[in-house]
Design an enzyme around this catalytic site. Sequence first.
Site, short mmCIF file in Angstrom:
data_model
loop_
_atom_site.label_atom_id
_atom_site.label_comp_id
_atom_site.label_asym_id
_atom_site.label_seq_id
_atom_site.Cartn_x
_atom_site.Cartn_y
_atom_site.Cartn_z
N GLU A 155 5.81 -13.89 -13.04
CA GLU A 155 5.19 -12.67 -12.50
C GLU A 155 4.81 -11.68 -13.59
OE1 GLU A 155 7.70 -10.69 -9.65
OE2 GLU A 155 9.50 -11.04 -10.81
N TRP A 198 -2.99 -2.45 -1.65
CA TRP A 198 -2.72 -3.85 -1.96
C TRP A 198 -3.51 -4.62 -0.92
CZ3 TRP A 198 -0.65 -8.21 0.42
CH2 TRP A 198 -0.34 -9.27 -0.45
N ASN A 245 -1.38 1.51 6.04
CA ASN A 245 -0.54 0.52 5.36
C ASN A 245 -0.06 -0.45 6.43
OD1 ASN A 245 1.42 -0.90 3.93
ND2 ASN A 245 2.94 0.72 4.14
N GLY A 246 -0.44 -1.72 6.31
CA GLY A 246 -0.01 -2.70 7.31
C GLY A 246 -1.16 -3.62 7.65
N HIS A 292 14.65 -36.33 -12.19
CA HIS A 292 13.98 -36.89 -11.01
C HIS A 292 12.52 -36.47 -10.93
CE1 HIS A 292 17.80 -38.42 -9.60
NE2 HIS A 292 18.32 -37.26 -9.97
N LYS A 349 10.73 -14.46 -13.12
CA LYS A 349 10.43 -13.28 -13.94
C LYS A 349 9.29 -13.59 -14.90
CE LYS A 349 11.95 -10.72 -12.14
NZ LYS A 349 12.84 -10.66 -11.04
N CYS A 367 0.86 -1.17 0.00
CA CYS A 367 0.00 0.00 0.00
C CYS A 367 0.90 1.23 0.00
CB CYS A 367 -0.94 0.12 1.19
SG CYS A 367 -2.06 -1.27 1.37
N LYS A 421 5.46 -4.12 -4.95
CA LYS A 421 6.92 -4.13 -4.93
C LYS A 421 7.49 -4.35 -3.53
CE LYS A 421 10.90 -2.63 -7.06
NZ LYS A 421 11.17 -3.96 -7.63
N ARG A 454 3.56 -0.05 -5.05
CA ARG A 454 3.32 -0.69 -3.75
C ARG A 454 1.96 -1.40 -3.68
NH1 ARG A 454 6.82 1.12 0.07
NH2 ARG A 454 5.42 0.37 1.68
N GLU A 480 15.51 -17.62 -11.17
CA GLU A 480 15.19 -16.21 -11.37
C GLU A 480 14.49 -16.00 -12.72
OE1 GLU A 480 14.88 -13.73 -9.63
OE2 GLU A 480 15.06 -11.99 -10.93
C1 F6R Z 1 10.53 -10.43 -7.90
C2 F6R Z 1 10.56 -9.50 -6.79
C3 F6R Z 1 10.31 -10.04 -5.43
C4 F6R Z 1 11.27 -9.38 -4.42
C5 F6R Z 1 10.92 -9.84 -3.00
C6 F6R Z 1 11.90 -9.28 -1.98
O1 F6R Z 1 10.78 -9.79 -9.11
O2 F6R Z 1 10.77 -8.34 -6.96
O3 F6R Z 1 10.40 -11.43 -5.40
O4 F6R Z 1 12.57 -9.76 -4.75
O5 F6R Z 1 9.63 -9.41 -2.68
O6 F6R Z 1 11.90 -7.89 -1.99
P1 F6R Z 1 13.09 -7.06 -1.38
O7 F6R Z 1 14.30 -7.35 -2.18
O8 F6R Z 1 12.64 -5.64 -1.50
O9 F6R Z 1 13.25 -7.49 0.05
#
Ligand code: F6R
Length: 611
Positions: free
Chosen positions: A491, A73, A99-100, A507, A488, A2, A606, A27, A484
């Site tokens: 998401e 969010w 927010n929380g 396996h 990507k 949020c 994010k 956010r 990774e």
């Molecule tokens: C994926 C992504 C998330 C963050 C995760 C940790 O693209 O961005 O998986 O890596 O939420 O976030 P931070 O690095 O901000 O602790």
Amino acid sequence: MCGIVGYTGTKQAYPIIIKGLKRLEYRGYDSTGVALLNSGLKVFKKKGKVAELEETLVGEDLHGFAGIGHTRWATHGEPNDQNAHPHQSSSGKLAMIHNGIIENYASLKKELISKGYNFTSDTDSEVLLNFIEEIKTKNNCDLEEAIRIALKRVVGAYVILLIDEDNPGTIIAARKGSPLVIGIGKNEHFLGSDASPMLEYTKEVVYVNDYELAIVKPNELILKNLGNEILTPFVQKLDIELAAIEKGGFDYFMLKEIYEQPTTIFDCLRGRLDVENGTIQMAGVQDNLDKLINANRIIILACGTSWHAGLIAEYIFEELCRTSVEVEYASEFRYRNPIIIPGDVIIAISQSGETADTLVAIENAKEKGAFIFGIVNVVGSSIARTSHAGAYTHAGSEIGVASTKAFTAQLAVLTMVALKIAKEKNTISNERYRSCLNELNDVPVKVSKILESNDLIKSIAEKYKNFTNFLYLGRGYNFPIALEGALKLKEISYIHASGYPAAEMKHGPIALVDDSLPVVFIATKDSNIEKTISNMQEIKARKGKIISIITENDESAISVSNELIAVPAADEIVAPMLNVIPLQLLAYYIGIAKGCDVDKPRNLAKSVTVE
Ligand code: F6R
């Protein structure tokens, strides 16, 4: 999660709040709302993104010199108009954004219902607001006092901003566990989840700490603790420029951030890596060399993409420093009763520095006596402040929800930390050390070279956009890159993808392989390449479609691959920083080809400030 914005001053609040909310949409973007104090309190809110609310408000009276805004969010209650913030108290006089998560909201709600309160939303936030109002009425006290009393009974995390129809011009804010920045202007103040909403107005900010309460008026900022003692605000200068949070000609922040990587990696190395003199300068490491060299064990804590950087670091630290490393999901670590013994060093990795699970996990480890080294991107963030020492990644603001440039900067920092420790510990030969410094130094130029494959990757994306499952495989340093790459794609394009160590494929996942399964192999030239090629043969024999990331001029994977993307040759400890770039672009272009909003993937936010 949020985003919250507030303004009080001499300008019209609405345009400042809306612009600020757009910057904070990373956010969360399930719903949006604004409350303004004009002659009386007005609340406008709606399910959907900020631009959708803006459209519905054309023609409304949006005047007011103070206001608060929220981009949500969803946690408690589905995204809809009623659950959108700001919430209004039962009397209609107070408005609040939050927010929380208020963990004990159910018992507070029961208590309030028994006193005759009705609720219009399913949120924990509306409960807290009415709880504050109930205390204010019952105790006949002012809003500030009521908030203080209420927060002593609240379990959970919050940043709250409240405005009161009877006290126009004043915003009261409080924080525990979620971020809050206050910008100081001339006869005006700005509030935000981060500094982006205030960048064009002021460079002077105060980061509010947990258990602090701010009474914010146009000409006055009073900071107090929950015990009502006045605190002196610590004013800091921002060194972010507006351009850093704008798209700069790119269609999406994600693409801009992918393209920024030659610069961000360079910025991360700059002033630290000195190839000529063979040194690495990192004050956070230098000042704590004893602890780092003599670490009994390194435990890396992180989530998501940052956790993938941690996995790569495990390989690097074990190889170069001969220190035993464990990499843990912070979200699991915090709910176990982990054994921390003297001499354990925790490395916390986080782009935002606000991820709730990582933050709590390091707080727990700190209580048990561990030394905490933070590798964080956002300066002044909670994880940076909770760590005993650390190193910033200097990747600049990362706004695209999918992490790209922060990941490669994390790898650059982790590699430098490992090299510095290895050198001091004498676990690396001089020759290898020098060669690793050169390899690191060459990464930005090599990343630029890989970006030249943009059109090729775009055409591959177009060809494969309609497949519904992908497998990503790699060995050694390239296994976390497979994870990774798969993350990507998931998401950004909503296509299911799994990452596996290439050898593990036999396996289980091999059962999935047929001509409808694209398999992305990270098959660059390293100590395991022959074994990886054998795994590729196994996929090809079962008609899987192979997209390979290979080393330039290496022919070993050509005959088994359907598609080839070449990257420059590199030492395997820096190769992950290169090999991830084509995978970022592949996910981006598949997402675009499928019409997805790659900067704001559905259901994501994010900064994950809830558990
Ligand atoms: C994926 C992504 C998330 C963050 C995760 C940790 O693209 O961005 O998986 O890596 O939420 O976030 P931070 O690095 O901000 O602790």
